[in-house]
Write an enzyme that holds these catalytic residues in place. Structure first.
Site, short mmCIF file in Angstrom:
data_model
loop_
_atom_site.label_atom_id
_atom_site.label_comp_id
_atom_site.label_asym_id
_atom_site.label_seq_id
_atom_site.Cartn_x
_atom_site.Cartn_y
_atom_site.Cartn_z
N TYR A 54 0.82 -1.21 0.00
CA TYR A 54 0.00 0.00 0.00
C TYR A 54 0.85 1.26 0.00
O TYR A 54 0.33 2.36 -0.19
CB TYR A 54 -0.91 0.06 1.23
N HIS A 114 0.49 -11.53 2.93
CA HIS A 114 -0.58 -10.75 2.33
C HIS A 114 -1.47 -11.52 1.36
O HIS A 114 -2.66 -11.26 1.27
CB HIS A 114 0.02 -9.54 1.63
#
Length: 173
Positions: A54, A114
């Site tokens: 991100y 993730h």
């Protein structure tokens, strides 16, 4: 003021994770330092979620520094995630240290794999995931994060890791 994250889930190793947290998003239109500070100070958020992918770890780190005299680090639950480009034992170890450096923290509360897919070149993706999980277990044993988990993965993928416990975290928006 009561905190936004008073209720908790209990992970397999008895770590409590707030049910409600502030998820950081991609920088384009995502949170900035002031927004994260506001969420912590004024809204009572005590769980922060970020990720290498991100590109928000620096924002979260600056926010943690900005509130450290008001809300000590030990009163915040910090999650970050390892992106599949960094899977593999050595890459995982390096990526975790880099995340801590970017956020200027000594530890995180939860470190997640993730995504179930492996993006690194590998002749055996299952082995690469297992090596990654082993790195997470070794980091956990060092005490620099309190829980490791798989994110967006199934119980089937967790049993292949052969660990005594595997937390599976699926966040819904």
């Amino acid at each position: 003021m009561s905190g936004a994250s008073e209720e908790h889930f209990v992970l397999l190793n008895d770590v409590k994770i707030p049910k409600l947290g502030l998820g950081s998003s991609y920088q384009q239109g995502g949170q900035n330092v002031n927004a994260v500070v506001f969420a912590i100070k004024e809204c009572g958020y005590r769980m922060l979620d970020t990720a290498v992918h991100y590109d928000t770890e620096k924002v979260v780190g600056h926010a943690l520094q900005a509130v450290k005299d008001i809300v000590p680090r030990e009163n915040l639950f910090l999650t970050t995630k390892l992106w599949p480009d960094d899977y593999g034992y050595e890459s995982t170890m390096k990526s975790f240290q880099e995340s801590c450096k970017i956020m200027d923290v000594k530890y995180v509360d939860l470190y997640l794999m993730h995504w179930p897919d492996v993006h690194v070149e590998s002749d055996n993706k299952r082995r690469t995931r297992a090596e990654t999980w082993q790195a997470l277990q070794d980091l956990y044993k060092q005490g620099i994060f309190y829980s490791a988990a798989l994110y967006k993965q199934s119980e089937t993928s967790s049993t292949a890791l052969g660990s005594e416990y595997v937390n599976i975290i699926n966040m819904f928006f």
